[in-house]
Design an enzyme around this catalytic site. Structure first.
Site, PDB file in Angstrom:
ATOM      1  N   TYR A 180       6.147  -0.838   2.992  1.00 25.57           N
ATOM      2  CA  TYR A 180       5.698  -2.075   3.622  1.00 25.57           C
ATOM      3  C   TYR A 180       6.099  -3.305   2.810  1.00 25.57           C
ATOM      4  O   TYR A 180       6.123  -4.411   3.333  1.00 25.57           O
ATOM      5  CB  TYR A 180       4.168  -2.082   3.748  1.00 25.57           C
ATOM      6  CG  TYR A 180       3.597  -1.297   4.903  1.00 25.57           C
ATOM      7  CD1 TYR A 180       4.343  -0.342   5.597  1.00 25.57           C
ATOM      8  CD2 TYR A 180       2.278  -1.504   5.296  1.00 25.57           C
ATOM      9  CE1 TYR A 180       3.790   0.377   6.645  1.00 25.57           C
ATOM     10  CE2 TYR A 180       1.718  -0.802   6.347  1.00 25.57           C
ATOM     11  CZ  TYR A 180       2.473   0.144   7.009  1.00 25.57           C
ATOM     12  OH  TYR A 180       1.920   0.853   8.059  1.00 25.57           O
ATOM     13  N   GLY A 181       6.366  -3.105   1.536  1.00 24.86           N
ATOM     14  CA  GLY A 181       6.547  -4.224   0.616  1.00 24.86           C
ATOM     15  C   GLY A 181       7.675  -5.172   0.937  1.00 24.86           C
ATOM     16  O   GLY A 181       7.672  -6.318   0.498  1.00 24.86           O
ATOM     17  N   GLU A 228       8.394   7.781  -3.651  1.00 22.35           N
ATOM     18  CA  GLU A 228       8.330   8.511  -2.379  1.00 22.35           C
ATOM     19  C   GLU A 228       9.389   9.623  -2.324  1.00 22.35           C
ATOM     20  O   GLU A 228       9.182  10.649  -1.668  1.00 22.35           O
ATOM     21  CB  GLU A 228       8.532   7.551  -1.211  1.00 22.35           C
ATOM     22  CG  GLU A 228       7.384   6.575  -0.996  1.00 22.35           C
ATOM     23  CD  GLU A 228       6.341   7.091  -0.029  1.00 22.35           C
ATOM     24  OE1 GLU A 228       6.681   7.827   0.900  1.00 22.35           O
ATOM     25  OE2 GLU A 228       5.152   6.738  -0.217  1.00 22.35           O
ATOM     26  N   ASP A 253      -2.706   4.185   3.868  1.00 22.98           N
ATOM     27  CA  ASP A 253      -1.650   3.644   3.014  1.00 22.98           C
ATOM     28  C   ASP A 253      -0.328   3.748   3.764  1.00 22.98           C
ATOM     29  O   ASP A 253      -0.220   4.479   4.758  1.00 22.98           O
ATOM     30  CB  ASP A 253      -1.570   4.408   1.691  1.00 22.98           C
ATOM     31  CG  ASP A 253      -0.564   3.784   0.729  1.00 22.98           C
ATOM     32  OD1 ASP A 253      -0.569   2.551   0.583  1.00 22.98           O
ATOM     33  OD2 ASP A 253       0.245   4.531   0.139  1.00 22.98           O
ATOM     34  N   SER A 254       0.671   3.047   3.268  1.00 23.52           N
ATOM     35  CA  SER A 254       1.983   3.095   3.887  1.00 23.52           C
ATOM     36  C   SER A 254       2.695   4.416   3.644  1.00 23.52           C
ATOM     37  O   SER A 254       3.706   4.708   4.289  1.00 23.52           O
ATOM     38  CB  SER A 254       2.860   1.938   3.378  1.00 23.52           C
ATOM     39  OG  SER A 254       3.030   2.046   1.975  1.00 23.52           O
ATOM     40  N   CYS A 272      -3.674   0.194  -0.061  1.00 22.32           N
ATOM     41  CA  CYS A 272      -2.314  -0.347  -0.128  1.00 22.32           C
ATOM     42  C   CYS A 272      -2.418  -1.794  -0.575  1.00 22.32           C
ATOM     43  O   CYS A 272      -3.074  -2.608   0.094  1.00 22.32           O
ATOM     44  CB  CYS A 272      -1.644  -0.251   1.242  1.00 22.32           C
ATOM     45  SG  CYS A 272       0.000  -1.008   1.320  1.00 22.32           S
ATOM     46  N   ASN A 273      -1.804  -2.107  -1.692  1.00 22.48           N
ATOM     47  CA  ASN A 273      -1.864  -3.467  -2.220  1.00 22.48           C
ATOM     48  C   ASN A 273      -1.166  -4.459  -1.302  1.00 22.48           C
ATOM     49  O   ASN A 273      -1.619  -5.589  -1.127  1.00 22.48           O
ATOM     50  CB  ASN A 273      -1.244  -3.518  -3.614  1.00 22.48           C
ATOM     51  CG  ASN A 273      -2.140  -2.935  -4.672  1.00 22.48           C
ATOM     52  OD1 ASN A 273      -2.881  -3.633  -5.352  1.00 22.48           O
ATOM     53  ND2 ASN A 273      -2.097  -1.624  -4.822  1.00 22.48           N
ATOM     54  N   THR A 274      -0.048  -4.044  -0.717  1.00 24.00           N
ATOM     55  CA  THR A 274       0.695  -4.935   0.170  1.00 24.00           C
ATOM     56  C   THR A 274      -0.154  -5.351   1.360  1.00 24.00           C
ATOM     57  O   THR A 274      -0.237  -6.530   1.708  1.00 24.00           O
ATOM     58  CB  THR A 274       1.990  -4.265   0.652  1.00 24.00           C
ATOM     59  OG1 THR A 274       2.835  -3.996  -0.479  1.00 24.00           O
ATOM     60  CG2 THR A 274       2.733  -5.155   1.620  1.00 24.00           C
ATOM     61  N   CYS A 321       0.189  -1.555  -7.104  1.00 25.73           N
ATOM     62  CA  CYS A 321       0.667  -0.719  -6.007  1.00 25.73           C
ATOM     63  C   CYS A 321       0.120   0.682  -6.238  1.00 25.73           C
ATOM     64  O   CYS A 321       0.157   1.187  -7.373  1.00 25.73           O
ATOM     65  CB  CYS A 321       2.196  -0.684  -5.958  1.00 25.73           C
ATOM     66  SG  CYS A 321       2.859   0.433  -4.698  1.00 25.73           S
ATOM     67  N   THR A 322      -0.381   1.316  -5.189  1.00 28.44           N
ATOM     68  CA  THR A 322      -0.995   2.636  -5.351  1.00 28.44           C
ATOM     69  C   THR A 322       0.017   3.733  -5.656  1.00 28.44           C
ATOM     70  O   THR A 322      -0.367   4.850  -6.010  1.00 28.44           O
ATOM     71  CB  THR A 322      -1.790   3.019  -4.086  1.00 28.44           C
ATOM     72  OG1 THR A 322      -0.963   2.849  -2.933  1.00 28.44           O
ATOM     73  CG2 THR A 322      -3.033   2.160  -3.957  1.00 28.44           C
ATOM     74  N   HIS A 323       1.304   3.442  -5.536  1.00 28.82           N
ATOM     75  CA  HIS A 323       2.327   4.419  -5.927  1.00 28.82           C
ATOM     76  C   HIS A 323       2.535   4.441  -7.448  1.00 28.82           C
ATOM     77  O   HIS A 323       3.012   5.437  -7.992  1.00 28.82           O
ATOM     78  CB  HIS A 323       3.671   4.097  -5.259  1.00 28.82           C
ATOM     79  CG  HIS A 323       3.709   4.413  -3.799  1.00 28.82           C
ATOM     80  ND1 HIS A 323       3.023   3.679  -2.855  1.00 28.82           N
ATOM     81  CD2 HIS A 323       4.377   5.374  -3.103  1.00 28.82           C
ATOM     82  CE1 HIS A 323       3.259   4.179  -1.655  1.00 28.82           C
ATOM     83  NE2 HIS A 323       4.072   5.203  -1.776  1.00 28.82           N
TER      84      HIS A 323
END
Length: 280
Positions: free
Chosen positions: A45-46, A165, A13-14, A76-78, A197-199
């Site tokens: 990354y988005g 983050e 993931d980012s 990571c969805n992006t 988004c995984t966040h």
């Protein structure tokens, strides 16, 4: 022979968000060995260009394969939206033809389509994600392939990843921004909401409070883990090569201490083996 070596499952993931995916996978497949890579130094990354996202993804996946991973989950969805298909179709067959890379968009699209088909009167779907994920239209495309009767509304939420983050999950500023992003979708009276988004699972309580009980929330971790279990059951040639010593190794491109501090909150357990690396 290479095929006889025991290997690990890689998760990339980012930043920290993919740890929510790893946490759910571990809960379903606790015996397996895992390597996690968070590219926090270059996150988010988005807001990056598709070309740069593709380059970063190549570097990250190459690192994980060289660390002994047979299968990599792009948590990571992006990346899943902007780079995964090209990586799978062009880069992987040339560089690592016997290895596999899976993303997070198709598992969620499948679950949403399956759910919506059971209640055709509920046909309004909302999607939130990074600017890149939303602009790619990847979720719309995959869902429409499976179930074309859904009316889809999307909203990009570029500030949420940096806020998560930074650990600002409970701050009033974050709640205000979240309400701002979700208001248009709530006004559309959507029946379902994909957290693209995984966040975002870190904000799921706040999201549920805004959207109300009538909106069903789909976040990645649970469904990605379920689909991985299914995938491995259908691919025993991969499953049998995954080592099962409950080993967890973590890599970050930023400060290891900070990654451990925030990462343990996302993962829900202690992080012991962690190393700072460079992908460039």
């Amino acid at each position: 022979m290479l095929n006889n070596l025991k290997t690990m499952i890689g998760v990339f993931d980012s930043g920290f968000g993919g740890l929510t995916i790893l946490r759910s996978i571990i809960s379903r497949l606790p015996e397996n060995d895992y390597v996690y890579l968070g590219d926090s130094a270059r996150a988010p990354y988005g807001n990056k260009s598709p070309e740069l996202i593709y380059k970063y993804t190549q570097e990250a996946v190459d690192f994980l394969f060289k660390k002994g991973c047979e299968l990599v989950i792009v948590a990571c969805n992006t990346v899943s939206a902007e780079a995964l298909r090209k990586i799978q179709q062009e880069w992987l067959p040339e560089k690592y033809p016997n290895k596999r890379i899976l993303g997070v968009i198709i598992p969620i699209a499948e679950v949403v389509a399956e759910t919506a088909k059971l209640a055709p009167q509920k046909n309004r779907l909302g999607i939130i994600g990074t600017r890149s994920t939303i602009s790619s239209g990847a979720y719309d495309l995959e869902i429409k392939k499976l179930y074309s009767d859904l009316e889809i509304f999307s909203a990009s939420c570029p500030l949420l990843v940096p806020l998560v983050e930074e650990g600002w999950i409970k701050r009033k500023e974050t709640k205000m921004i979240l309400k701002y992003y979700l208001r248009p979708l709530k006004e559309k009276k959507i029946n379902y909401l994909i957290l693209g988004c995984t966040h975002y699972p870190a904000l799921v309580k706040e999201i549920k409070n805004v959207m109300g009980k009538r909106c069903q929330i789909f976040d990645s971790p649970k469904f990605v883990a379920e689909k991985l279990v299914d995938y491995l059951s259908r691919h025993p040639e991969i499953e049998k090569n995954i080592s099962k010593n409950k080993k967890r190794v973590f890599y970050t491109t930023d400060d290891a201490g900070r990654f451990r501090e925030f990462g343990e909150k996302f993962l829900g357990q202690k992080i012991t083996e962690i190393e700072r690396i460079s992908l460039q």
